[in-house]
Enzyme design. Structure first.
Site, PDB file in Angstrom:
ATOM      1  CG  ASP A   1       1.495  47.838   0.156  1.00  0.00           C
ATOM      2  OD1 ASP A   1       0.354  47.724   0.663  1.00  0.00           O
ATOM      3  OD2 ASP A   1       1.985  46.972  -0.586  1.00  0.00           O
TER       4      ASP A   1
HETATM    5  C1  BGC Z   1      -0.822  44.821  -0.583  1.00  0.00           C
HETATM    6  C2  BGC Z   1      -1.542  45.914  -1.329  1.00  0.00           C
HETATM    7  C3  BGC Z   1      -2.931  46.072  -0.784  1.00  0.00           C
HETATM    8  C4  BGC Z   1      -2.851  46.363   0.707  1.00  0.00           C
HETATM    9  C5  BGC Z   1      -4.195  46.548   1.389  1.00  0.00           C
HETATM   10  C6  BGC Z   1      -0.887  45.017   0.921  1.00  0.00           C
HETATM   11  O1  BGC Z   1      -0.400  43.911   1.588  1.00  0.00           O
HETATM   12  O2  BGC Z   1       0.524  44.753  -1.000  1.00  0.00           O
HETATM   13  O3  BGC Z   1      -1.582  45.609  -2.703  1.00  0.00           O
HETATM   14  O4  BGC Z   1      -3.610  47.083  -1.472  1.00  0.00           O
HETATM   15  O5  BGC Z   1      -2.198  45.273   1.344  1.00  0.00           O
HETATM   16  O6  BGC Z   1      -4.862  45.343   1.500  1.00  0.00           O
END
Ligand code: BGC
Length: 690
Positions: free
Chosen positions: A241
């Site tokens: 993530d």
């Molecule tokens: C989120 C993800 C997301 C990623 C990219 C993160 O903060 O938890 O679900 O895909 O950001 O935006």
């Protein structure tokens, strides 16, 4: 279940590429080079990969090296209703179509990987991202997510199923350590991911921010190496993530294949220069990097990035909007409908008062990473005007607004008095503190004085229909006093028309709740168990309820919810009859007759719950093990069959490290809700028939 094996031809091509790559070039493949891309190697014809959020549509163009909008005119997309609405459809064919639609739009926007679907479990009603997930039941979440992954990947776009695993709360999400027992881990929290990997053949997996048993999920040896890759045979890539990587050595050894979103210059990423230097010094094995590079390349081959016939997609087409509208319509849940107040008959009404700021507030852009720049978003008011505006006088009064304004209330009550019927559109918003990433809600209440306002409206006009947008909320202040309640989640591009179609009977509602609505927060499992169970103490949250998540808790503890899991009414009625079981042991088929006994066409979600009767191990009161959505014309009967295999009867045995069927007698109940068994049958599994 079969495991995804890459083709031998592809593996040979990967061998050839790896054989020509330098250490630096391999390193390029395993970390991001912008906020949403990872570099290729142009010398060898390896293209860069471009990815994008998320579950509700392809996110707008940002960056490339920041989160700022590029304010472009060419990145408007079709907004699907939120994931909880998709789960509420209980329609796997439609989920597949929703995945295909997202795939078409992702390709039209040049994406290779779409960061979806999210399938963390709705554990607390307060979860800030509950709207982005697929409810509280792992089988329902897994079935919907699997179909979506298959649909998406059929368009040559890789899914990134997320967040693996145990990211059930937003509070302290970057650091909270989750402790959960092995059975609950396997049977509840990992099951949707397992289904997506084995049946959906998901090509990429996104790690979670939180820790699990003391180690960050994005480089957690047990989750990534032992379970995902070794047990489940996952051959795709694990990405972090955004900002979820914390350590080079762990990232190198514990299963991470692509580091994204670290808040540092790219060459300072954990899987960048530091990784290369450690390999050069002989501190980390080259074979580990080769495996990561191979997995990255494999996903590129599997999404046809090297082929001339890759799909090119479509954006904002009527077809794509039709899918969004069907999801919105089928996901709407009719929670209450006393004296058949709904559907409304537009020909018999002179004036409708639409009250509430939610009637005019757009939501698609909100919620953070899953927000989309919608090509259009039909609000409830617009939808109602579109469907009955020519024949009925529709007046709107906001009634409340953030910071509660008493003069708005007076105007709303005046509108309510004048109208034949009131449609109150309220609930939550996709804003920080409500349905949005980074923070959980602080309570289950409806904000901005809505409870009071609804009570006053009922006082002046009892013919009031309450329409809710959002996720789980406390409706105790007025639920007994209103004749009808409709839950529409957040309906995406076509939500307003979908709502109006249901309110005025053009569409018969068929959605069912994918999450329990408790009467009060303290009734729901983590909140009944104190701060250690939620939000955690000293940096650790203990999932002390174990297997008793959602309805499993309410049923076992005999707590009456406001609306049970699986609940949802229709404008027609259904009868169940003649249950039979064929087959034996752990491989059976349950069949029954389902009849539409009313006068309009409709669809019923037949839900099959298995209840072990005399199991030698701890089992729950009942668990959803199969479901089928069936459309029926008035008077029509269909014979419905569902298969139940060993997983329907098994539990995870931590000592044996395997799913095991304990010989037992099982009651199998079928009905239109977790609390609405209409038929039952008994099945025994003898020691010899396992
Ligand atoms: C989120 C993800 C997301 C990623 C990219 C993160 O903060 O938890 O679900 O895909 O950001 O935006």
């Amino acid at each position: 279940m079969s495991v995804c094996r890459a083709e031998p031809g592809v593996e040979k091509r990967i061998d050839a590429l790896l054989g020509q790559m330098t250490l630096d070039e391999k390193i390029l493949l395993v970390h991001g080079d912008s906020y949403f891309s990872a570099a290729g190697v142009s010398r060898l014809g390896i293209p860069a990969r471009v990815m994008s959020d998320g579950p509700h549509g392809v996110r707008e163009e940002t960056g490339p090296h920041n989160w700022n909008s590029q304010n472009r005119a060419d990145d408007y997309v079709t907004a699907l209703p939120v994931a909880s609405c998709l789960a509420a459809t209980w329609n796997v064919d439609l989920a597949r179509q929703a995945g295909e639609m997202l795939g078409r739009e992702a390709r039209a926007r040049g994406r290779d990987i779409l960061l979806m679907p999210g399938m963390n479990i709705v554990r607390t009603p307060l979860g800030g991202r509950n709207f982005e997930y697929l409810g509280e039941d792992p089988l329902l979440a897994g079935a919907i997510a699997t179909a979506q992954v298959q649909g998406l990947q059929s368009q040559d776009v890789a899914a990134s199923i997320k967040h693996f695993a145990l990211n059930e709360q937003e509070n302290q999400r970057m650091s909270i350590n989750v402790e959960v027992d092995e059975r609950a881990l396997r049977e509840i929290y990992l099951l949707p991911f397992e289904m997506c990997v084995r049946d959906g053949k998901a090509l990429t997996v996104m790690g979670a921010y939180n820790k699990f048993r003391g180690q960050h999920a994005c480089h957690n040896d047990y989750l990534l190496n032992q379970i995902l890759k070794n047990e489940w045979g996952f051959t795709g890539l694990v990405m972090s993530d955004w900002g979820g990587t914390h350590d080079t050595r762990q990232a190198a050894l514990n299963g991470l294949d692509l580091e994204m979103g670290t808040e540092k210059p790219y060459e300072q990423y954990f899987l960048s220069r530091a990784y290369r230097d450690a390999i050069e010094r002989g501190e980390l094995p080259t074979a580990g990097l080769d495996d990561k590079a191979r997995r990255n390349l494999r996903v590129m081959f599997q999404t046809k990035m090297f082929e001339p016939d890759r799909k090119t997609g479509t954006l904002n087409t009527p077809d794509n909007r039709r899918v969004a509208r069907r999801v919105a319509e089928e996901g709407i849940v009719l929670l209450k409908n006393d004296s058949d107040v709904l559907p409304l008959d537009g020909t018999k009404l002179k004036t409708i008062a639409v009250i509430g700021e939610n009637a005019t507030r757009p939501h698609a852009a909100g919620g953070f990473s899953s927000g989309v720049k919608a090509f259009r978003e039909i609000t409830p008011l617009e939808g109602i005007v579109q469907v009955v505006g020519k024949q009925v006088n529709v007046i709107h009064s906001p009634g409340y607004r953030k910071g509660a304004d008493p003069s708005l209330e007076a105007l709303a009550l005046e509108a309510a008095r004048k109208a034949d019927v009131v449609i109150f559109c309220g609930g939550l918003a996709k804003e920080a503190g409500f349905d949005s990433e980074t923070r959980d809600r602080s309570d289950m209440k409806m904000p901005w004085g809505q409870d009071d306002l609804i009570r006053k409206i009922i006082g002046v006009n009892p013919r009031t229909v309450v329409v809710l947008q959002g996720t789980i909320m406390d409706v105790e202040a007025w639920a007994d006093a209103v004749p009808a309640i409709v839950h529409m989640w957040y309906g995406g591009s076509e939500g307003g028309v979908a709502l109006a179609n249901v309110l005025f009977g053009k569409v018969n509602p068929s959605g069912k709740l994918p999450m329990t609505f408790p009467r009060r927060l303290a009734d729901s499992p983590p909140h009944a168990l104190g701060a250690k169970a939620y939000p955690g103490v000293d940096g650790t949250v203990n999932y002390a309820e174990g297997l008793l998540v959602g309805y499993r808790w309410f049923d076992t503890k005999r707590i009456e919810p406001r609306f049970p899991f699986g609940h949802g009414l229709s404008y027609t009625s259904f009868a169940y009859a003649n249950a039979t079981i064929t087959g034996s042991g752990t491989d059976i088929e349950l069949s029954f007759d389902l009849t539409n006994t009313g006068s309009v066409a409709g669809a019923e979600v037949a839900q099959v719950y298995v209840r072990p009767v005399d199991s030698p191990v701890e089992r729950l009161t009942q668990e959803l093990k199969a479901f089928r959505k069936v459309s029926l014309a008035p008077g029509e009967t269909k014979r419905v069959s569902v298969k139940l295999d060993s997983r329907a009867f098994a539990h995870y045995d931590p000592a044996a490290k395997a799913w095991v069927v304990a010989p037992s007698r099982f009651d199998i109940a079928v009905g239109g809700s977790s609390r609405g068994a209409r038929l039952s049958a008994t099945h025994s599994i003898e020691p010899s028939s396992r």
